[in-house]
Write a protein that holds these residues in place. Structure first.
Motif, PDB file in Angstrom:
ATOM      1  N   TYR A  42       0.344  -0.939   0.221  1.00 54.21           N
ATOM      2  CA  TYR A  42      -0.376   0.344  -0.184  1.00 54.21           C
ATOM      3  C   TYR A  42       0.753   1.203  -0.419  1.00 54.21           C
ATOM      4  O   TYR A  42       1.919   1.541   0.832  1.00 54.21           O
ATOM      5  CB  TYR A  42      -1.017  -0.411   1.097  1.00 54.21           C
ATOM      6  N   GLY A  43       0.085   2.307  -0.684  1.00 53.00           N
ATOM      7  CA  GLY A  43       1.167   3.569  -0.817  1.00 53.00           C
ATOM      8  C   GLY A  43       0.168   4.949  -1.410  1.00 53.00           C
ATOM      9  O   GLY A  43      -0.608   4.336  -1.721  1.00 53.00           O
ATOM     10  N   ALA A  44       1.093   6.109  -1.410  1.00 48.20           N
ATOM     11  CA  ALA A  44      -0.086   6.993  -1.804  1.00 48.20           C
ATOM     12  C   ALA A  44       0.843   8.274  -1.989  1.00 48.20           C
ATOM     13  O   ALA A  44       2.376   8.112  -1.592  1.00 48.20           O
ATOM     14  CB  ALA A  44      -0.337   7.512  -0.908  1.00 48.20           C
ATOM     15  N   SER A  45       0.570   9.095  -2.394  1.00 50.31           N
ATOM     16  CA  SER A  45       1.572   9.540  -3.048  1.00 50.31           C
ATOM     17  C   SER A  45       0.689  11.183  -3.711  1.00 50.31           C
ATOM     18  O   SER A  45       0.073  11.181  -3.806  1.00 50.31           O
ATOM     19  CB  SER A  45       2.610   9.222  -4.535  1.00 50.31           C
ATOM     20  N   VAL A  46       1.730  12.710  -3.716  1.00 50.31           N
ATOM     21  CA  VAL A  46       0.873  13.324  -3.594  1.00 50.31           C
ATOM     22  C   VAL A  46       1.645  14.320  -4.221  1.00 50.31           C
ATOM     23  O   VAL A  46       2.940  14.699  -3.985  1.00 50.31           O
ATOM     24  CB  VAL A  46       0.783  14.485  -2.137  1.00 50.31           C
ATOM     25  N   ALA A  47       1.925  15.234  -5.342  1.00 52.72           N
ATOM     26  CA  ALA A  47       2.693  15.694  -6.138  1.00 52.72           C
ATOM     27  C   ALA A  47       2.205  16.752  -6.576  1.00 52.72           C
ATOM     28  O   ALA A  47       0.971  17.451  -6.908  1.00 52.72           O
ATOM     29  CB  ALA A  47       3.547  15.110  -7.489  1.00 52.72           C
ATOM     30  N   GLU A  48       3.030  18.305  -6.834  1.00 54.50           N
ATOM     31  CA  GLU A  48       2.613  19.727  -7.359  1.00 54.50           C
ATOM     32  C   GLU A  48       3.757  19.827  -8.244  1.00 54.50           C
ATOM     33  O   GLU A  48       4.852  19.581  -8.498  1.00 54.50           O
ATOM     34  CB  GLU A  48       2.848  20.651  -5.737  1.00 54.50           C
ATOM     35  N   VAL A  49       2.705  19.682  -9.729  1.00 56.64           N
ATOM     36  CA  VAL A  49       2.903  20.036 -11.019  1.00 56.64           C
ATOM     37  C   VAL A  49       2.981  21.342 -11.469  1.00 56.64           C
ATOM     38  O   VAL A  49       1.977  21.573 -11.869  1.00 56.64           O
ATOM     39  CB  VAL A  49       2.816  18.060 -11.742  1.00 56.64           C
ATOM     40  N   GLU A  50       4.432  22.088 -12.323  1.00 56.56           N
ATOM     41  CA  GLU A  50       3.511  23.518 -13.164  1.00 56.56           C
ATOM     42  C   GLU A  50       3.688  22.690 -14.184  1.00 56.56           C
ATOM     43  O   GLU A  50       4.318  22.367 -14.703  1.00 56.56           O
ATOM     44  CB  GLU A  50       5.637  24.356 -12.419  1.00 56.56           C
ATOM     45  N   LEU A  51       2.759  23.426 -15.209  1.00 53.20           N
ATOM     46  CA  LEU A  51       2.600  23.031 -16.128  1.00 53.20           C
ATOM     47  C   LEU A  51       2.075  24.493 -16.856  1.00 53.20           C
ATOM     48  O   LEU A  51       1.239  25.495 -16.341  1.00 53.20           O
ATOM     49  CB  LEU A  51       0.593  22.920 -16.188  1.00 53.20           C
ATOM     50  N   ASP A  52       2.881  24.564 -17.886  1.00 48.21           N
ATOM     51  CA  ASP A  52       3.271  25.962 -18.639  1.00 48.21           C
ATOM     52  C   ASP A  52       1.990  25.460 -20.075  1.00 48.21           C
ATOM     53  O   ASP A  52       2.038  24.872 -20.327  1.00 48.21           O
ATOM     54  CB  ASP A  52       4.506  25.936 -19.662  1.00 48.21           C
ATOM     55  N   GLU A  57       5.494  22.269 -21.378  1.00 42.73           N
ATOM     56  CA  GLU A  57       6.051  21.500 -20.941  1.00 42.73           C
ATOM     57  C   GLU A  57       5.414  21.223 -18.284  1.00 42.73           C
ATOM     58  O   GLU A  57       4.389  21.790 -18.400  1.00 42.73           O
ATOM     59  CB  GLU A  57       7.329  22.688 -20.348  1.00 42.73           C
ATOM     60  N   THR A  58       6.603  20.566 -18.431  1.00 41.39           N
ATOM     61  CA  THR A  58       6.123  20.085 -17.431  1.00 41.39           C
ATOM     62  C   THR A  58       7.080  19.938 -16.019  1.00 41.39           C
ATOM     63  O   THR A  58       8.466  19.932 -16.544  1.00 41.39           O
ATOM     64  CB  THR A  58       4.741  19.286 -16.812  1.00 41.39           C
ATOM     65  N   LYS A  59       6.831  20.542 -15.161  1.00 42.33           N
ATOM     66  CA  LYS A  59       8.091  20.311 -14.346  1.00 42.33           C
ATOM     67  C   LYS A  59       7.729  20.128 -12.711  1.00 42.33           C
ATOM     68  O   LYS A  59       6.882  21.283 -12.139  1.00 42.33           O
ATOM     69  CB  LYS A  59       8.421  21.957 -14.011  1.00 42.33           C
ATOM     70  N   PRO A  60       8.511  19.082 -12.065  1.00 45.68           N
ATOM     71  CA  PRO A  60       7.597  18.350 -10.814  1.00 45.68           C
ATOM     72  C   PRO A  60       7.736  19.651  -9.771  1.00 45.68           C
ATOM     73  O   PRO A  60       9.743  19.426  -9.642  1.00 45.68           O
ATOM     74  CB  PRO A  60       8.197  17.339 -10.392  1.00 45.68           C
ATOM     75  N   LEU A  61       7.459  20.227  -8.482  1.00 47.49           N
ATOM     76  CA  LEU A  61       8.194  21.090  -8.009  1.00 47.49           C
ATOM     77  C   LEU A  61       8.094  20.617  -6.461  1.00 47.49           C
ATOM     78  O   LEU A  61       8.918  20.929  -5.819  1.00 47.49           O
ATOM     79  CB  LEU A  61       6.824  22.823  -7.668  1.00 47.49           C
ATOM     80  N   TYR A  62       7.816  19.477  -6.166  1.00 47.36           N
ATOM     81  CA  TYR A  62       7.496  18.793  -4.805  1.00 47.36           C
ATOM     82  C   TYR A  62       6.389  17.525  -5.083  1.00 47.36           C
ATOM     83  O   TYR A  62       5.697  17.361  -5.933  1.00 47.36           O
ATOM     84  CB  TYR A  62       7.121  19.763  -4.342  1.00 47.36           C
ATOM     85  N   ALA A  63       7.584  16.388  -4.035  1.00 44.26           N
ATOM     86  CA  ALA A  63       6.421  15.230  -4.559  1.00 44.26           C
ATOM     87  C   ALA A  63       6.002  14.762  -2.783  1.00 44.26           C
ATOM     88  O   ALA A  63       7.655  14.670  -1.897  1.00 44.26           O
ATOM     89  CB  ALA A  63       6.896  14.483  -5.074  1.00 44.26           C
ATOM     90  N   TYR A  86       7.976   5.710  -8.466  1.00 43.63           N
ATOM     91  CA  TYR A  86       7.785   6.789  -8.356  1.00 43.63           C
ATOM     92  C   TYR A  86       8.808   7.366  -9.896  1.00 43.63           C
ATOM     93  O   TYR A  86       7.711   8.139 -10.782  1.00 43.63           O
ATOM     94  CB  TYR A  86       8.340   7.868  -7.329  1.00 43.63           C
ATOM     95  N   VAL A  87       9.542   7.465  -9.772  1.00 43.53           N
ATOM     96  CA  VAL A  87      10.121   8.359 -10.954  1.00 43.53           C
ATOM     97  C   VAL A  87      10.305   7.728 -12.523  1.00 43.53           C
ATOM     98  O   VAL A  87       9.815   7.915 -13.124  1.00 43.53           O
ATOM     99  CB  VAL A  87      11.938   8.699 -10.719  1.00 43.53           C
ATOM    100  N   MET A  88       9.486   6.141 -12.106  1.00 42.89           N
ATOM    101  CA  MET A  88       9.774   5.748 -13.731  1.00 42.89           C
ATOM    102  C   MET A  88       8.202   5.493 -14.018  1.00 42.89           C
ATOM    103  O   MET A  88       7.434   6.102 -15.074  1.00 42.89           O
ATOM    104  CB  MET A  88      10.201   3.678 -13.323  1.00 42.89           C
ATOM    105  N   GLY A  89       7.424   5.914 -13.299  1.00 40.35           N
ATOM    106  CA  GLY A  89       5.866   6.462 -12.762  1.00 40.35           C
ATOM    107  C   GLY A  89       5.365   7.483 -13.520  1.00 40.35           C
ATOM    108  O   GLY A  89       4.367   7.651 -14.075  1.00 40.35           O
ATOM    109  N   LEU A  90       6.572   9.388 -12.960  1.00 39.50           N
ATOM    110  CA  LEU A  90       6.405   9.703 -13.136  1.00 39.50           C
ATOM    111  C   LEU A  90       6.806  10.326 -14.823  1.00 39.50           C
ATOM    112  O   LEU A  90       5.812  10.901 -15.970  1.00 39.50           O
ATOM    113  CB  LEU A  90       7.376  10.871 -12.290  1.00 39.50           C
ATOM    114  N   GLY A  91       7.909   9.405 -15.208  1.00 37.82           N
ATOM    115  CA  GLY A  91       8.570   9.807 -16.259  1.00 37.82           C
ATOM    116  C   GLY A  91       7.081   9.150 -17.639  1.00 37.82           C
ATOM    117  O   GLY A  91       6.803   9.269 -18.499  1.00 37.82           O
ATOM    118  N   GLN A  92       7.089   7.477 -16.964  1.00 36.93           N
ATOM    119  CA  GLN A  92       5.449   7.443 -18.180  1.00 36.93           C
ATOM    120  C   GLN A  92       3.849   8.011 -18.080  1.00 36.93           C
ATOM    121  O   GLN A  92       4.052   8.378 -19.362  1.00 36.93           O
ATOM    122  CB  GLN A  92       5.212   6.071 -17.295  1.00 36.93           C
ATOM    123  N   ILE A  93       3.996   8.986 -17.224  1.00 40.85           N
ATOM    124  CA  ILE A  93       3.142   9.664 -17.210  1.00 40.85           C
ATOM    125  C   ILE A  93       3.224  10.974 -17.285  1.00 40.85           C
ATOM    126  O   ILE A  93       2.472  11.744 -18.711  1.00 40.85           O
ATOM    127  CB  ILE A  93       2.571   9.858 -15.879  1.00 40.85           C
TER     128      ILE A  93
END
Length: 121
Positions: A42-52, A57-63, A86-93
């Protein structure tokens, strides 16, 4: 040019536009079928991502990640696995096209042979 873009974004963020009330967030949930589960974690994640919105262009700011590993033998190994996943999933998305089978809907871009993981370069 009746409305200023900056004013629209500010008003939309505050939810005070008279004609438009956007939701600037996104959520998701994944639950595999029971037959696909070898063991449960079980796991959970929250991320703040800046979107132009002009360039896409996307820029992850916080996770923030939380994961239930139960008793572990080596915390450093567990942290590496969790952060790597997490990084692999972020890259895929964020970076790659998700491809699905037209007949079954099965996800086809499921491993590093079918998509490029994110790198520092």
């Amino acid at each position: 040019d009746k409305y200023d873009w900056g004013d629209l974004c500010t008003a939309g963020y505050k939810g005070v536009t008279p004609f438009w009330n956007p939701d600037f967030s996104e959520t998701g949930f994944y639950r595999p079928e029971i037959k696909d589960i070898l063991y449960e974690t079980y796991g959970a994640s929250v991320a703040e991502v800046e979107l132009d919105v002009l360039t896409g262009e996307t820029k992850p700011l916080y996770a923030n990640l939380m994961f239930d590993c139960a008793p572990c033998l080596n915390p450093a190994v567990d942290m590496g696995q969790i952060e790597g996943a997490y990084v692999m999933g972020l890259g895929q998305i964020l970076l790659e096209q998700r491809r699905h089978c037209q007949d079954t809907g099965k996800l086809l871009s499921i491993n590093t042979w079918s998509y490029k993981p994110p790198t520092m370069y």
